[in-house]
Design a protein around this motif. Structure first.
Motif, PDB file in Angstrom:
ATOM      1  N   ARG A 213       0.815  -1.215   0.000  1.00  0.00           N
ATOM      2  CA  ARG A 213       0.000   0.000   0.000  1.00  0.00           C
ATOM      3  C   ARG A 213       0.850   1.267   0.000  1.00  0.00           C
ATOM      4  N   ASP A 214       2.161   1.076  -0.088  1.00  0.00           N
ATOM      5  CA  ASP A 214       3.096   2.201  -0.121  1.00  0.00           C
ATOM      6  C   ASP A 214       3.435   2.492  -1.585  1.00  0.00           C
ATOM      7  N   PRO A 215       2.903   3.588  -2.160  1.00  0.00           N
ATOM      8  CA  PRO A 215       3.134   3.860  -3.586  1.00  0.00           C
ATOM      9  C   PRO A 215       4.614   3.948  -3.945  1.00  0.00           C
ATOM     10  N   ALA A 216       5.436   4.506  -3.048  1.00  0.00           N
ATOM     11  CA  ALA A 216       6.860   4.640  -3.353  1.00  0.00           C
ATOM     12  C   ALA A 216       7.525   3.276  -3.427  1.00  0.00           C
ATOM     13  N   PHE A 217       7.171   2.370  -2.506  1.00  0.00           N
ATOM     14  CA  PHE A 217       7.784   1.039  -2.522  1.00  0.00           C
ATOM     15  C   PHE A 217       7.317   0.247  -3.734  1.00  0.00           C
ATOM     16  N   VAL A 218       6.046   0.327  -4.054  1.00  0.00           N
ATOM     17  CA  VAL A 218       5.517  -0.383  -5.225  1.00  0.00           C
ATOM     18  C   VAL A 218       6.187   0.129  -6.495  1.00  0.00           C
ATOM     19  N   GLU A 219       6.448   1.422  -6.572  1.00  0.00           N
ATOM     20  CA  GLU A 219       7.135   1.979  -7.747  1.00  0.00           C
ATOM     21  C   GLU A 219       8.567   1.453  -7.816  1.00  0.00           C
ATOM     22  N   ARG A 220       9.217   1.316  -6.673  1.00  0.00           N
ATOM     23  CA  ARG A 220      10.569   0.738  -6.671  1.00  0.00           C
ATOM     24  C   ARG A 220      10.538  -0.695  -7.193  1.00  0.00           C
ATOM     25  N   VAL A 221       9.540  -1.462  -6.767  1.00  0.00           N
ATOM     26  CA  VAL A 221       9.404  -2.844  -7.248  1.00  0.00           C
ATOM     27  C   VAL A 221       9.222  -2.858  -8.761  1.00  0.00           C
ATOM     28  N   ARG A 222       8.345  -1.981  -9.252  1.00  0.00           N
ATOM     29  CA  ARG A 222       8.107  -1.928 -10.702  1.00  0.00           C
ATOM     30  C   ARG A 222       9.379  -1.559 -11.448  1.00  0.00           C
ATOM     31  N   SER A 223      10.113  -0.585 -10.933  1.00  0.00           N
ATOM     32  CA  SER A 223      11.326  -0.128 -11.599  1.00  0.00           C
ATOM     33  C   SER A 223      12.386  -1.224 -11.634  1.00  0.00           C
ATOM     34  N   VAL A 224      12.560  -1.932 -10.517  1.00  0.00           N
ATOM     35  CA  VAL A 224      13.558  -2.999 -10.466  1.00  0.00           C
ATOM     36  C   VAL A 224      13.170  -4.133 -11.413  1.00  0.00           C
ATOM     37  N   ARG A 225      11.872  -4.448 -11.444  1.00  0.00           N
ATOM     38  CA  ARG A 225      11.451  -5.510 -12.363  1.00  0.00           C
ATOM     39  C   ARG A 225      11.713  -5.106 -13.813  1.00  0.00           C
ATOM     40  N   GLU A 226      11.509  -3.867 -14.118  1.00  0.00           N
ATOM     41  CA  GLU A 226      11.761  -3.383 -15.473  1.00  0.00           C
ATOM     42  C   GLU A 226      13.259  -3.475 -15.800  1.00  0.00           C
ATOM     43  N   THR A 227      14.099  -3.106 -14.854  1.00  0.00           N
ATOM     44  CA  THR A 227      15.548  -3.214 -15.056  1.00  0.00           C
ATOM     45  C   THR A 227      15.954  -4.662 -15.239  1.00  0.00           C
ATOM     46  N   PHE A 228      15.376  -5.542 -14.437  1.00  0.00           N
ATOM     47  CA  PHE A 228      15.662  -6.969 -14.545  1.00  0.00           C
ATOM     48  C   PHE A 228      15.248  -7.514 -15.908  1.00  0.00           C
ATOM     49  N   ASN A 229      14.076  -7.143 -16.350  1.00  0.00           N
ATOM     50  CA  ASN A 229      13.601  -7.625 -17.655  1.00  0.00           C
ATOM     51  C   ASN A 229      14.484  -7.115 -18.789  1.00  0.00           C
ATOM     52  N   ARG A 230      14.951  -5.880 -18.685  1.00  0.00           N
ATOM     53  CA  ARG A 230      15.847  -5.356 -19.719  1.00  0.00           C
ATOM     54  C   ARG A 230      17.144  -6.147 -19.748  1.00  0.00           C
ATOM     55  N   TYR A 231      17.652  -6.464 -18.557  1.00  0.00           N
ATOM     56  CA  TYR A 231      18.893  -7.248 -18.494  1.00  0.00           C
ATOM     57  C   TYR A 231      18.700  -8.617 -19.144  1.00  0.00           C
TER      58      TYR A 231
ATOM     59  N   THR B  47      16.589  -9.621 -21.390  1.00  0.00           N
ATOM     60  CA  THR B  47      16.156  -9.663 -22.793  1.00  0.00           C
ATOM     61  C   THR B  47      17.018  -8.818 -23.719  1.00  0.00           C
ATOM     62  N   ARG B  48      18.067  -8.192 -23.199  1.00  0.00           N
ATOM     63  CA  ARG B  48      18.866  -7.297 -24.034  1.00  0.00           C
ATOM     64  C   ARG B  48      19.504  -8.057 -25.186  1.00  0.00           C
TER      65      ARG B  48
ATOM     66  N   GLU C 273      18.493 -26.225  -9.593  1.00  0.00           N
ATOM     67  CA  GLU C 273      18.902 -25.201 -10.551  1.00  0.00           C
ATOM     68  C   GLU C 273      18.883 -23.836  -9.878  1.00  0.00           C
ATOM     69  N   VAL C 274      19.977 -23.096 -10.033  1.00  0.00           N
ATOM     70  CA  VAL C 274      20.017 -21.717  -9.577  1.00  0.00           C
ATOM     71  C   VAL C 274      20.281 -20.853 -10.793  1.00  0.00           C
ATOM     72  N   ARG C 275      19.535 -19.779 -10.900  1.00  0.00           N
ATOM     73  CA  ARG C 275      19.679 -18.861 -12.019  1.00  0.00           C
ATOM     74  C   ARG C 275      20.597 -17.718 -11.605  1.00  0.00           C
ATOM     75  N   VAL C 276      21.609 -17.483 -12.430  1.00  0.00           N
ATOM     76  CA  VAL C 276      22.578 -16.415 -12.200  1.00  0.00           C
ATOM     77  C   VAL C 276      22.503 -15.510 -13.424  1.00  0.00           C
ATOM     78  N   GLY C 277      21.560 -14.570 -13.389  1.00  0.00           N
ATOM     79  CA  GLY C 277      21.306 -13.789 -14.593  1.00  0.00           C
ATOM     80  C   GLY C 277      20.803 -14.707 -15.688  1.00  0.00           C
ATOM     81  N   LEU C 278      21.502 -14.759 -16.814  1.00  0.00           N
ATOM     82  CA  LEU C 278      21.127 -15.595 -17.952  1.00  0.00           C
ATOM     83  C   LEU C 278      21.675 -17.009 -17.849  1.00  0.00           C
ATOM     84  N   VAL C 279      22.496 -17.279 -16.848  1.00  0.00           N
ATOM     85  CA  VAL C 279      23.188 -18.562 -16.722  1.00  0.00           C
ATOM     86  C   VAL C 279      22.463 -19.458 -15.731  1.00  0.00           C
TER      87      VAL C 279
END
Length: 848
Positions: free
Chosen positions: A71-89, A91-92, A211-217
């Protein structure tokens, strides 16, 4: 009250926080500050109690806290931003590997290691070997290599270190709950857990994989602790480097043979196999077994095929780091296996022994790996040369400089080890996109020079204060645990001072690393520590192997010094060294001390980790530092001018050198201030960052492995396998023919175009002719060369020049030495075949 039943209730993630689950199950979070701080900020106290493990935190955090965060808009935005950064990493497109080599259909590197150091929350590492393996995987992901890892999933991992009141190291083992870790059990397409088995004496042992995921590995970790196995066999994967020699051979069978079977069961078909140390060398035998069984070729043809795509990295010249098993133990564990290989036991033993050996000689895993690989390397330039000399008995008669062991110097995964505050400061000059493939470019780090001295010094001061606070907590916790006095517990708040020059030393406490060198002259050390104008303080950490009594005595020496009043709370030993302890030290020290016995260091990477954080190295010229040091520019060299063969004399000299540097160069430079800033010191900090960081990154390291070994091994492996392994069969048969005929090869006469008295002028050429009798061999079977070597011990310079056949049946050519001095020359004949990957595969040389 009798309450016999236990069960666990885990919280439910609100939809707004659901991305945290995906992020928690990929260790990408461990080198992304914005990601791991999300988990920390959910519950900072719980974050510390769960050992910085996001999956475990999400299983234990209070439901109310998750609801509040959702319910904390700032924390939820941080989650969204990190997920976006992760997805870019994830799929680059067009990472370094594809941009450099293009898509290589089917290419896949399988990297086998007995330990992996990804993060302190996964205790499946002991020290430098595992940390190196973890960094290698992370860099492979950053660069987009087709790459997997294979290791063991240790239930108890490496031991927790407990220092008793007398300063003696004791070991404690705790069992991990794998469901608290970022791992998932590997299943088949139908969702059924995959099982493979290995044969041990009189029984089969089943293995599952996590199985452990290490980025793309993906890294697959093998586990025998399952109900289908006996209690004895469930313990095989309990402890890292625990147990006796028999436990070690069982672990290495599971890793090498079981690991190969596991990735086959998954459906993966690696084209290159990289053995990180000899622990995994049995995988070569399993690869040979499969070729014999599936393709109907004989052992020696299968060996040619397998060896052409095997790479072996040796990490230490120290005997304890090179496993060896008795012939009796090898017979117990491999008598059945050899029936599939179809070779006699005594013939098999030769592959783990020097070329000339005795029946009682042990079976060396390092020699097995060398014999089963056409590519091999040490981990620094010095270590490559040391390894050539050490393993020359595997190639008898071959000039040391031609022993086929190269080198690639180790590096570190900078995003893992750099302090977030330093990273943020650097991004103001370097840019935010510099942390993957650009990190190994010197131009990336050049803008460090523009950072204002006061800003860099201020950030470093903050990190130093954090280290001091961390050290005090560690000391306080230790003193509470050993029931120390109330006064001693209170005095833990007084250890260290963030304003004082701080030197760090942290590593495995093996005796050759000489942790006690600093204490060789206690009175002189006390004067350095208590200097009224320029005091120095020291932070130590490290573990000794539980069976290493000499290492434990060194820990005791340091610990007792830390409790000695004459050092005024300015020497500290931090208990239970792990990646978290190391990270605080790398971030906060001013100087990093490393003083091993030359040339036993191999590489070392701890000093590489402090450089991006602005610390400066004070080290013996061994391993990586011998390549990095720039006099009066980026650090200091201990005992740089003298090398002796007497260990005690060397210790005395190096200790004196260390004290002199601290007293007359390092401390004066550190305390030379203008407006509170030591500008000359900060210039050296910047020089360290700019010279060390790009050259000694795991990005550069993995690029080197790719360019020097992986691509070539992939291509030769495929070439050997073409047309039903025609190339492998051909070269195996050719080797038999060459060995049978080689006794008739002779160099009859050598003539040169000059006499010893005449000599040559630099740049001149000299003609060489040789009369060669090849017996039943043809000219296409051999290479005739003039071998030239500089006749000086201080310079190891040699070169060979090809001699070509002439119409009159002789061989002739010209030599042109590239240096001046006294040279020796002779003509030699070597076997030659276009599929030979090593010049000396047959160990056959005929000299004039």
């Amino acid at each position: 009250m009798n309450l016999p039943f236990r069960f666990t209730v885990v919280p439910r993630l609100p939809a707004e926080l659901e991305p945290l689950r995906e992020i928690a199950y990929n260790l990408w979070w461990s080198w992304n500050n914005e990601a791991w701080t999300l988990f920390r900020d959910l519950d900072p106290d719980l974050w510390e109690r769960v050992g910085h493990a996001p999956v475990r935190l999400l299983r234990k955090v209070a439901q109310d806290r998750l609801t509040q965060a959702s319910r904390d808009p700032a924390f939820v935005e941080r989650v969204r931003s990190v997920r976006e950064t992760f997805n870019r990493y994830m799929t680059r497109p067009e990472r370094w590997f594809e941009k450099t080599h293009g898509p290589i259909p089917g290419a896949l590197v399988a990297y086998f290691s007995a330990e992996f150091g990804f993060h302190e929350s996964m205790q499946i590492y002991s020290g430098g070997l595992g940390i190196l393996a973890g960094d290698h995987c992370k860099a492979a992901s950053d660069l987009g290599l087709p790459f997997i890892g294979v290791g063991l999933m240790y239930r108890q991992g490496y031991f927790l270190q407990r220092i008793n009141q007398d300063g003696w190291q004791e070991s404690e083992y705790l069992e991990s709950n794998f469901y608290d870790l970022p791992v998932t059990e590997k299943c088949d397409a139908a969702g059924k857990p995959i099982r493979v088995q290995v044969r041990l004496p009189h029984r089969d042992v089943l293995i599952r994989a996590w199985e452990v995921r290490v980025g793309l590995v993906s890294v697959y970790l093998l586990d025998t602790d399952i109900p289908e196995n006996s209690a004895e066999d469930r313990k095989i994967t309990h402890q890292l480097y625990g147990g006796d020699n028999e436990m070690r051979i069982k672990q290495e069978i599971v890793l090498g043979i079981g690991g190969k079977r596991l990735i086959t069961a998954i459906g993966l078909r690696p084209t290159v196999f990289h053995m990180n140390e000899g622990h995994a060398a049995f995988l070569a035998l399993e690869r040979i077994r499969r070729r014999i069984a599936e393709d109907g070729i004989d052992f020696y043809s299968a060996l040619q095929a397998v060896a052409s795509s095997n790479l072996f990295t040796t990490h230490t010249p120290v005997p304890a780091g090179n496993d060896a098993f008795s012939p009796e133990l090898m017979h117990i564990y491999f008598a059945d296996f050899l029936r599939d290989l179809k070779i006699p036991f005594e013939e098999f033993l030769k592959f783990g022994r020097p070329w000339e050996s005795r029946p009682t000689d042990a079976f060396s895993m390092t020699i097995l790996a060398l014999r089963m690989s056409r590519f091999a390397n040490g981990v620094s330039a010095i270590h490559g040369r040391v390894s050539q000399r050490l393993w020359q008995p595997v190639w008898p008669g071959v000039p040391i400089e031609e022993i086929p062991i190269g080198h690639i110097t180790n590096g570190i995964h900078t995003p893992t080890w750099i302090a977030p505050e330093i990273k943020a400061l650097l991004e103001t000059e370097l840019g935010a996109d510099c942390w993957e493939e650009k990190i190994s470019l010197p131009a990336t780090w050049a803008p460090v020079e523009r950072i204002p001295d006061d800003r860099l010094w201020a950030v470093h001061g903050l990190l130093k204060e954090r280290l001091v606070e961390y050290a005090r907590k560690n000391v306080r916790r230790h003193r509470l645990r050993i029931n120390d006095s109330a006064r001693a517990i209170h005095q833990a708040n007084d250890v260290l001072d963030p304003s004082i020059l701080t030197v760090g030393f942290a590593r495995r406490f093996a005796t050759y690393k000489r942790a006690g060198l600093l204490f060789r002259d206690p009175e002189r050390l006390a004067r350095i520590v208590n200097d009224p104008k320029r005091p120095v303080q020291f932070v130590f950490a490290g573990k000794s192997h539980p069976a290493d009594e000499g290492g434990k005595r060194l820990i005791q020496l340091v610990y007792r010094a830390s409790r000695d009043p004459k050092y005024s709370n300015r020497i500290v030993f931090l208990e239970d060294y792990d990646m978290d302890v190391a990270r605080h030290m790398y971030h906060g020290v001013d100087v990093w001390l490393n003083n091993p016995t030359r040339p036993l260091e191999a590489s070392g990477t701890s000093g590489e980790k402090v450089a991006p954080n602005g610390a400066i190295n004070l080290s013996v010229l061994d391993g990586w530092w011998d390549e990095a040091w720039r006099r009066r520019v980026n650090g200091w060299a201990i005992g740089a001018l003298v090398h002796t063969h007497d260990p005690e004399v060397q210790n005395d000299f190096d200790a004196d050198s260390l004290y002199n540097l601290l007293e007359h160069e390092i401390a004066p430079l550190f305390y030379d201030r203008a407006n509170g800033v030591p500008h000359r010191w900060v210039q050296m900090m910047k020089a360290s960052m700019m010279t060390v960081s790009p050259a000694f990154s795991s990005c550069r390291q993995v690029q080197d492995y790719t360019e020097k070994y992986y691509v070539t091994a992939h291509r030769f492996g495929l070439r050997m396998a073409e047309d039903g392994y025609r190339g492998a069969r051909e070269i195996a048969e050719w080797k038999v023919r060459i060995r049978a005929a080689w006794r008739d090869v002779r160099v009859r006469k050598v003539t040169t175009g000059t006499t010893p008295d005449q000599g040559l002028t630099s740049g001149d050429e000299m003609r060489v002719e040789a009369e060669v009798d090849l017996g039943s061999l043809s000219r296409s079977d051999v290479s005739v060369e003039a071998f030239v070597k500089l006749d000086e011990e201080r310079r190891d310079v040699s070169r060979f020049f090809q001699l070509e056949p002439t119409d009159d049946g002789r061989y002739a050519g010209k030599i042109q030495p590239a240096d001046t001095g006294e040279f020796r020359m002779n003509v030699r004949v070597l076997p030659f075949h276009p599929l030979l990957l090593q010049q000396h595969e047959l160990r056959l040389i005929t000299w004039a």
